[in-house]
Design a protein around this motif. Structure first.
Motif, PDB file in Angstrom:
ATOM      1  N   LYS A   1      76.912  88.921 100.258  1.00  0.00           N
ATOM      2  CA  LYS A   1      77.680  88.607 101.457  1.00  0.00           C
ATOM      3  C   LYS A   1      78.662  87.516 101.064  1.00  0.00           C
ATOM      4  CE  LYS A   1      74.030  89.797 104.664  1.00  0.00           C
ATOM      5  NZ  LYS A   1      73.092  89.343 105.666  1.00  0.00           N
ATOM      6  N   ALA A   2      79.781  87.418 101.784  1.00  0.00           N
ATOM      7  CA  ALA A   2      80.806  86.407 101.510  1.00  0.00           C
ATOM      8  C   ALA A   2      81.125  86.376 100.015  1.00  0.00           C
ATOM      9  CB  ALA A   2      80.355  85.035 102.002  1.00  0.00           C
TER      10      ALA A   2
ATOM     11  N   GLN B   1      83.991  90.399 102.669  1.00  0.00           N
ATOM     12  CA  GLN B   1      82.841  90.004 103.482  1.00  0.00           C
ATOM     13  C   GLN B   1      81.540  90.447 102.836  1.00  0.00           C
ATOM     14  OE1 GLN B   1      83.417  91.204 107.541  1.00  0.00           O
ATOM     15  NE2 GLN B   1      85.284  90.004 107.752  1.00  0.00           N
TER      16      GLN B   1
END
Length: 170
Positions: free
Chosen positions: A148-149, A51
């Protein structure tokens, strides 16, 4: 088929596998792990999703990682298997010995997709994170960044190196 065409096809295969991994998402990793058998001695590249990720001049840390790593063989019998994060850490020395494999980390920074090439140090893992201490950023110019991601593509085949050389001569 020329060597250049083979490299391009291999890079395309890795890109497709990465997109599939992103589509499956972090939760889908358990289903892949349940449906496949690990073969840690055959991996050419590994795909790790998280994440969030933090990259600095000293370490690469992925937080909230999925339960498994996709292990992709890009040779003739192209295969995709899932191994646990702990299995990757356990087999690191036998896979990479004293080398620092190249990797590409991609993710979102300020709403835009970015990627970065790094050399990875030996990993340690917890239940929800994996950290590669002693890692270095290839090309410099960046002290630290947070993604992020994030997706980390670990290259045991020299594909990233080949692509770097190709882009430098173009």
């Amino acid at each position: 088929m020329t060597e250049d065409t083979k490299k391009k096809n291999t890079i395309r295969t890795i890109a497709v596998v990465t997109l599939i991994a992103l589509t499956l998402g972090l939760v889908g990793g358990w289903a892949i792990a349940a449906a496949t058998t690990a073969k840690t001695d055959e991996g050419d590249v590994w795909v790790v999703q998280s994440q969030t990720a933090s990259v600095s001049t000293e370490a690469v840390e992925l937080d909230n990682v999925g339960g498994s790593v996709l292990q992709v063989s890009v040779e003739d019998g192209r295969e995709v298997n899932a191994v646990s994060i702990s299995q990757l850490v356990q087999d690191w020395d036998s896979e990479f010995a004293d080398t620092m494999p190249r990797a590409v980390i991609t993710g979102v920074i300020d709403g835009k997709n970015h990627s970065l090439i790094v050399n990875l140090g030996k990993p340690t893992a917890t239940a929800t994170s994996i950290t590669f201490e002693g890692s270095t950023i290839v090309g410099g110019g960046l002290a630290a960044t947070d993604f992020k991601a994030a997706t980390l593509l670990i290259d045991n085949k020299g594909l990233v190196e080949a692509k770097l050389k190709e882009s430098q001569t173009s």
